[in-house]
Design an enzyme around this catalytic site. Structure first.
Site, PDB file in Angstrom:
ATOM      1  N   ASP A  12      29.291  58.173  66.621  1.00 16.75           N
ATOM      2  CA  ASP A  12      28.299  57.095  67.344  1.00 16.75           C
ATOM      3  C   ASP A  12      28.200  55.972  66.434  1.00 16.75           C
ATOM      4  OD1 ASP A  12      26.361  55.999  69.260  1.00 16.75           O
ATOM      5  OD2 ASP A  12      25.048  56.643  68.031  1.00 16.75           O
ATOM      6  N   SER A  13      27.675  54.773  66.961  1.00 17.08           N
ATOM      7  CA  SER A  13      27.478  53.624  66.026  1.00 17.08           C
ATOM      8  C   SER A  13      26.338  54.049  64.940  1.00 17.08           C
ATOM      9  CB  SER A  13      27.378  52.770  66.844  1.00 17.08           C
ATOM     10  OG  SER A  13      25.882  52.676  67.763  1.00 17.08           O
ATOM     11  N   CYS A  75      28.548  57.474  72.369  1.00 17.03           N
ATOM     12  CA  CYS A  75      28.033  56.269  72.413  1.00 17.03           C
ATOM     13  C   CYS A  75      28.652  55.545  73.462  1.00 17.03           C
ATOM     14  CB  CYS A  75      28.675  55.130  71.117  1.00 17.03           C
ATOM     15  SG  CYS A  75      28.233  53.628  70.946  1.00 17.03           S
ATOM     16  N   GLU A 153      15.608  53.117  66.072  1.00 12.07           N
ATOM     17  CA  GLU A 153      16.237  53.164  64.470  1.00 12.07           C
ATOM     18  C   GLU A 153      15.191  52.845  63.634  1.00 12.07           C
ATOM     19  OE1 GLU A 153      20.148  51.998  64.039  1.00 12.07           O
ATOM     20  OE2 GLU A 153      20.884  53.446  65.596  1.00 12.07           O
ATOM     21  N   CYS A 185      22.420  54.959  77.032  1.00 13.15           N
ATOM     22  CA  CYS A 185      22.498  54.929  75.558  1.00 13.15           C
ATOM     23  C   CYS A 185      21.968  56.067  75.220  1.00 13.15           C
ATOM     24  CB  CYS A 185      21.615  53.641  75.166  1.00 13.15           C
ATOM     25  SG  CYS A 185      22.038  53.388  73.285  1.00 13.15           S
ATOM     26  N   HIS A 187      20.517  56.601  72.388  1.00  7.95           N
ATOM     27  CA  HIS A 187      19.326  56.294  71.775  1.00  7.95           C
ATOM     28  C   HIS A 187      18.181  56.687  72.911  1.00  7.95           C
ATOM     29  CE1 HIS A 187      21.869  54.177  69.066  1.00  7.95           C
ATOM     30  NE2 HIS A 187      20.739  54.257  67.910  1.00  7.95           N
TER      31      HIS A 187
END
Length: 269
Positions: A12-13, A75, A153, A185, A187
């Site tokens: 993932d990024s 991702c 994040e 996403c 996240h």
């Protein structure tokens, strides 16, 4: 047939893919996993498709070079940019987050109106549009939510500011009367509480993380690459950025799931 004893590589990024890693670990508890987060170049969402493709291939090459029995692109932005290239490039199963989530949304919708929230890169790539274009009687409504990743994040998953932003982002989807929402996403499952609060119980949330984990299970099972007997599986975490920051945020977001993070110096150097 591949080597059953190799780990599953997850990329993932940044931190969002940890939701996929946790779901894979829960569904395949006897499997070793190695996770690489490209935090030095995150977030991918605002970047161009060529940039995302370049960075993703570098990271996937690194994981593949370590020896893995499958690659999971955890991702949505990277899946949008690189999935076709990756499946041609590597001789192991490559699992993405987009197609499994799209299929689940089609099964879940009752009125045929499906929403997806995602990064700008994923929206521009039209990946979910492509995944659903051949499905009859399904309308897709896309709402980019670029600031959600920054909140996650920072470890912020609630509060008045985030609630106001969520209402703003989701208003077009409420107007469109979607009854199913893809969290496009990895996240975003960490924001499921505030998203569900705004949309109400009548809207089904589809986690791309959970569906990706199910797809990983199915792919490895079909290829007879799953450890059937209980064993002491291992988790390994790599980052292109600060290991201390990654471990701190990862442990806070994932309730201690992340530990002993290592820095990768051959990627993003």
């Amino acid at each position: 047939m591949g080597n059953t004893d190799l780990p599953i590589g997850i990329f993932d990024s940044g931190f969002g893919g940890l939701t996929v890693a946790r779901a894979v670990w829960d569904q395949l508890p006897n499997e070793d996993i190695v996770y690489l987060g490209d935090t030095a170049r995150a977030p991918y969402g605002p970047k161009s498709i060529p940039e995302v493709r370049e960075y993703a291939i570098e990271c996937l090459d690194h994981l593949y070079g370590m020896g893995v029995k499958a690659l999971v692109i955890a991702c949505n932005s990277a899946s949008s940019a690189v999935l076709r290239d990756a499946r041609e490039r590597y001789d192991v199963p490559v699992v993405d987050v987009i197609l499994p989530a799209a299929r689940r949304a089609v099964r879940a919708t009752r009125n045929g109106r499906v929403g997806v929230i995602c990064t700008v890169a994923t929206a521009n790539a039209l990946s979910y549009d492509d995944a659903l274009t051949a499905v009859p009687d399904v309308e897709l409504h896309t709402a980019p939510c670029p600031l959600f990743v920054e909140y996650v994040e920072r470890g912020v998953t609630g509060g008045p500011e985030l609630l106001d932003l969520t209402r703003q982002y989701l208003a077009p989807l409420q107007f469109a009367d979607v009854d199913t929402l893809i969290l496009g996403c990895t996240h975003y499952p960490l924001l499921a509480g505030v998203i569900s609060y705004v949309l109400g119980e009548g809207v089904t949330l589809v986690s791309s993380a959970d569906e990706c984990a199910r797809e990983t299970y199915q792919s490895l099972t079909d290829l007879e690459l799953v450890h059937e007997q209980p064993r002491a599986a291992t988790r390994r975490f790599l980052t292109t950025g600060s290991p201390e920051m990654f471990e701190g945020i990862g442990r806070r977001l994932m309730n201690g799931f992340v530990d002993r993070v290592e820095q990768v110096v051959t990627v993003a150097s």
